[in-house]
Design a protein around this motif. Structure first.
Motif, PDB file in Angstrom:
ATOM      1  N   PHE A 113       0.828  -1.209   0.000  1.00  0.00           N
ATOM      2  CA  PHE A 113       0.000   0.000   0.000  1.00  0.00           C
ATOM      3  C   PHE A 113       0.864   1.261   0.000  1.00  0.00           C
ATOM      4  N   MET A 114       1.955   1.204   0.757  1.00  0.00           N
ATOM      5  CA  MET A 114       2.838   2.379   0.819  1.00  0.00           C
ATOM      6  C   MET A 114       3.444   2.679  -0.550  1.00  0.00           C
ATOM      7  N   THR A 115       3.984   1.649  -1.202  1.00  0.00           N
ATOM      8  CA  THR A 115       4.641   1.913  -2.487  1.00  0.00           C
ATOM      9  C   THR A 115       3.626   2.451  -3.501  1.00  0.00           C
ATOM     10  N   HIS A 116       2.407   1.929  -3.458  1.00  0.00           N
ATOM     11  CA  HIS A 116       1.414   2.426  -4.416  1.00  0.00           C
ATOM     12  C   HIS A 116       1.010   3.866  -4.120  1.00  0.00           C
ATOM     13  N   ARG A 117       0.917   4.195  -2.866  1.00  0.00           N
ATOM     14  CA  ARG A 117       0.569   5.585  -2.534  1.00  0.00           C
ATOM     15  C   ARG A 117       1.705   6.541  -2.875  1.00  0.00           C
ATOM     16  N   ILE A 118       2.934   6.102  -2.604  1.00  0.00           N
ATOM     17  CA  ILE A 118       4.081   6.976  -2.902  1.00  0.00           C
ATOM     18  C   ILE A 118       4.205   7.179  -4.411  1.00  0.00           C
ATOM     19  N   ARG A 119       3.944   6.112  -5.169  1.00  0.00           N
ATOM     20  CA  ARG A 119       3.926   6.248  -6.628  1.00  0.00           C
ATOM     21  C   ARG A 119       2.870   7.267  -7.067  1.00  0.00           C
ATOM     22  N   GLU A 120       1.725   7.228  -6.414  1.00  0.00           N
ATOM     23  CA  GLU A 120       0.666   8.187  -6.739  1.00  0.00           C
ATOM     24  C   GLU A 120       1.143   9.618  -6.445  1.00  0.00           C
ATOM     25  N   ALA A 121       1.888   9.773  -5.352  1.00  0.00           N
ATOM     26  CA  ALA A 121       2.424  11.099  -5.001  1.00  0.00           C
ATOM     27  C   ALA A 121       3.383  11.603  -6.077  1.00  0.00           C
ATOM     28  N   LEU A 245      16.910   1.914 -18.262  1.00  0.00           N
ATOM     29  CA  LEU A 245      16.764   1.977 -16.801  1.00  0.00           C
ATOM     30  C   LEU A 245      15.396   1.420 -16.373  1.00  0.00           C
ATOM     31  N   LEU A 246      14.347   1.800 -17.119  1.00  0.00           N
ATOM     32  CA  LEU A 246      13.009   1.288 -16.804  1.00  0.00           C
ATOM     33  C   LEU A 246      13.000  -0.239 -16.844  1.00  0.00           C
ATOM     34  N   LYS A 247      13.614  -0.814 -17.858  1.00  0.00           N
ATOM     35  CA  LYS A 247      13.592  -2.271 -17.988  1.00  0.00           C
ATOM     36  C   LYS A 247      14.419  -2.937 -16.897  1.00  0.00           C
ATOM     37  N   ARG A 248      15.524  -2.320 -16.540  1.00  0.00           N
ATOM     38  CA  ARG A 248      16.308  -2.889 -15.438  1.00  0.00           C
ATOM     39  C   ARG A 248      15.496  -2.875 -14.153  1.00  0.00           C
ATOM     40  N   GLY A 249      14.677  -1.823 -13.979  1.00  0.00           N
ATOM     41  CA  GLY A 249      13.804  -1.770 -12.808  1.00  0.00           C
ATOM     42  C   GLY A 249      12.714  -2.833 -12.884  1.00  0.00           C
ATOM     43  N   LEU A 250      12.072  -2.928 -14.056  1.00  0.00           N
ATOM     44  CA  LEU A 250      10.966  -3.886 -14.202  1.00  0.00           C
ATOM     45  C   LEU A 250      11.459  -5.323 -14.054  1.00  0.00           C
ATOM     46  N   LEU A 262       1.288  -1.159 -14.961  1.00  0.00           N
ATOM     47  CA  LEU A 262       2.493  -0.734 -15.682  1.00  0.00           C
ATOM     48  C   LEU A 262       2.646   0.790 -15.750  1.00  0.00           C
ATOM     49  N   GLN A 263       1.526   1.490 -16.011  1.00  0.00           N
ATOM     50  CA  GLN A 263       1.623   2.948 -16.125  1.00  0.00           C
ATOM     51  C   GLN A 263       2.163   3.583 -14.839  1.00  0.00           C
ATOM     52  N   LYS A 264       1.768   3.020 -13.694  1.00  0.00           N
ATOM     53  CA  LYS A 264       2.224   3.589 -12.424  1.00  0.00           C
ATOM     54  C   LYS A 264       3.739   3.455 -12.278  1.00  0.00           C
ATOM     55  N   TYR A 265       4.265   2.336 -12.748  1.00  0.00           N
ATOM     56  CA  TYR A 265       5.716   2.142 -12.660  1.00  0.00           C
ATOM     57  C   TYR A 265       6.454   3.069 -13.610  1.00  0.00           C
ATOM     58  N   THR A 267       5.457   5.891 -14.646  1.00  0.00           N
ATOM     59  CA  THR A 267       5.329   7.239 -14.079  1.00  0.00           C
ATOM     60  C   THR A 267       6.358   7.473 -12.976  1.00  0.00           C
ATOM     61  N   GLU A 268       6.614   6.430 -12.195  1.00  0.00           N
ATOM     62  CA  GLU A 268       7.629   6.531 -11.138  1.00  0.00           C
ATOM     63  C   GLU A 268       9.009   6.814 -11.750  1.00  0.00           C
ATOM     64  N   PHE A 269       9.300   6.149 -12.862  1.00  0.00           N
ATOM     65  CA  PHE A 269      10.587   6.385 -13.524  1.00  0.00           C
ATOM     66  C   PHE A 269      10.635   7.776 -14.152  1.00  0.00           C
ATOM     67  N   ASP A 270       9.501   8.241 -14.686  1.00  0.00           N
ATOM     68  CA  ASP A 270       9.430   9.623 -15.181  1.00  0.00           C
ATOM     69  C   ASP A 270       9.803  10.594 -14.068  1.00  0.00           C
ATOM     70  N   PHE A 271       9.205  10.375 -12.909  1.00  0.00           N
ATOM     71  CA  PHE A 271       9.413  11.294 -11.785  1.00  0.00           C
ATOM     72  C   PHE A 271      10.892  11.379 -11.422  1.00  0.00           C
ATOM     73  N   ARG A 272      11.529  10.231 -11.240  1.00  0.00           N
ATOM     74  CA  ARG A 272      12.956  10.270 -10.862  1.00  0.00           C
ATOM     75  C   ARG A 272      13.790  10.919 -11.958  1.00  0.00           C
ATOM     76  N   TYR A 273      13.432  10.601 -13.224  1.00  0.00           N
ATOM     77  CA  TYR A 273      14.178  11.207 -14.332  1.00  0.00           C
ATOM     78  C   TYR A 273      14.021  12.729 -14.307  1.00  0.00           C
ATOM     79  N   ASN A 274      12.798  13.178 -14.098  1.00  0.00           N
ATOM     80  CA  ASN A 274      12.528  14.619 -14.164  1.00  0.00           C
ATOM     81  C   ASN A 274      13.066  15.378 -12.958  1.00  0.00           C
ATOM     82  N   HIS A 275      13.454  14.651 -11.933  1.00  0.00           N
ATOM     83  CA  HIS A 275      14.093  15.282 -10.772  1.00  0.00           C
ATOM     84  C   HIS A 275      15.530  14.804 -10.629  1.00  0.00           C
ATOM     85  N   ARG A 276      16.130  14.405 -11.751  1.00  0.00           N
ATOM     86  CA  ARG A 276      17.465  13.798 -11.688  1.00  0.00           C
ATOM     87  C   ARG A 276      18.536  14.787 -11.269  1.00  0.00           C
TER      88      ARG A 276
END
Ligand SMILES: [Zn+2]
Length: 300
Positions: A113-121, A245-250, A262-265, A267-276
């Motif tokens: 639940f935590m990881t899904h909520r943090i992904r939503e954030a 990087l996304l595939k290494r994560g998946l 899949l979209q949530k994951y 999006t998580e990679f987008d977020f880290r990339y955009n705050h790199r």
């Protein structure tokens, strides 16, 4: 108060975590989530009251820093929420619920639940600007992942695979999308919505880009077979690095990502990339700013 890095104070006690989250959510002092009032807000400090309860003198309602956020109504202590957010924001390939469960000493279910909520954030609710623009390069690329469990007998090529399209502005943001197919129409819809037509579009030789490519200021096509010899501006290395990087994560972190998630994951990679360009602590702060006004309708 030490507020940066893995050993920051806000990860050590619920009280410090609450103070820290208040400073992120309300940098200019508390705002009543019920009526928007910013004046005459009192902290209730009687022995009988829960810690962190504030009261608005205008609407007379009580609230805490987690009201109206993704961390609301959780039995998990706030220091663990902040620590989990930090771990996910600072792990390049993401962090699985299993690992979080072990590291934070919470049940696997809670960690999930935590990881899904943090992904939503980490999700941008709506992109208000377009990628690229005059004199800028936008790389588009598509990748195939796993199996959507709908493989028919005799299915060919990538029919049964999940498909992700990414658009990356060179030197700027990445936005990735789980799409149902990679037809000209689907790719055009994504490009139309997300990229400025003033941009110089860079794609591989996938035919679906040909027509929409003509709508852009310029369109360069990189031939995969020739790619290693290409020098200069015509490449889609930025998009390909994002996918790698996304595939290494998946593969390495998440193992089995169903189509519905899949979209949530991505999006998580987008977020880290955009705050790199930010350090781990600032990237975490950016995610914490995203908890407000969002709800996920399941409980931990
Ligand atoms: Zn109020």
């Amino acid at each position: 108060m030490k507020t940066t890095g893995l050993l920051a104070d806000q990860f050590k006690s619920e009280e410090a975590a609450r103070q820290y989250l208040e400073s992120i959510r309300w940098p200019n002092g508390p705002v009543c989530p019920h009526c928007g009032n910013t004046e005459k807000i009192y902290r209730l400090e009687g022995k009988a009251t829960r810690k962190g309860v504030l009261k608005c003198a205008k609407c007379r309602k009580q609230f805490t820093v987690t009201v109206d956020t993704l961390f609301a109504d959780s039995h998990i202590s706030l220091d663990k929420w902040l620590y989990a957010t930090y771990l996910i924001c600072s792990s390049k390939k993401g962090m699985s619920s299993h690992q979080l469960h072990r590291m934070l000493d919470v049940t696997y279910k809670s960690a999930w639940f935590m990881t899904h909520r943090i992904r939503e954030a980490m999700k941008t609710p709506e992109y208000l600007t377009k990628l690229g623009g005059e004199g800028k390069f936008v790389e588009a690329d598509e990748t195939y992942w796993g199996n959507n469990d709908k493989q028919r007998k005799g299915a060919r090529g990538a029919d049964h695979k999940m498909k992700v399209v990414v658009l990356v502005e060179r030197g700027g943001e990445a936005r990735s999308f789980h799409v149902k197919d990679v037809t000209a129409k689907t790719l055009r819809d994504v490009l139309n919505e997300q990229a400025s037509k003033e941009s110089h579009l860079m794609t591989d030789e996938h035919k679906s880009y040909n027509k929409v490519g003509k709508e852009f200021a310029d369109h360069s096509i990189v031939k995969h077979s020739m790619k290693q010899y290409v020098k200069g501006i015509a490449h889609i290395n930025t998009a390909e690095n994002f996918f790698s990087l996304l595939k290494r994560g998946l593969v390495g972190t998440f193992h089995h990502v169903g189509e519905q998630h899949l979209q949530k994951y991505t999006t998580e990679f987008d977020f880290r990339y955009n705050h790199r360009k930010e350090n781990d602590s600032l990237r975490t702060d950016a995610a914490l700013k995203g908890i407000e006004g969002k709800r996920l309708y399941y409980r931990d």
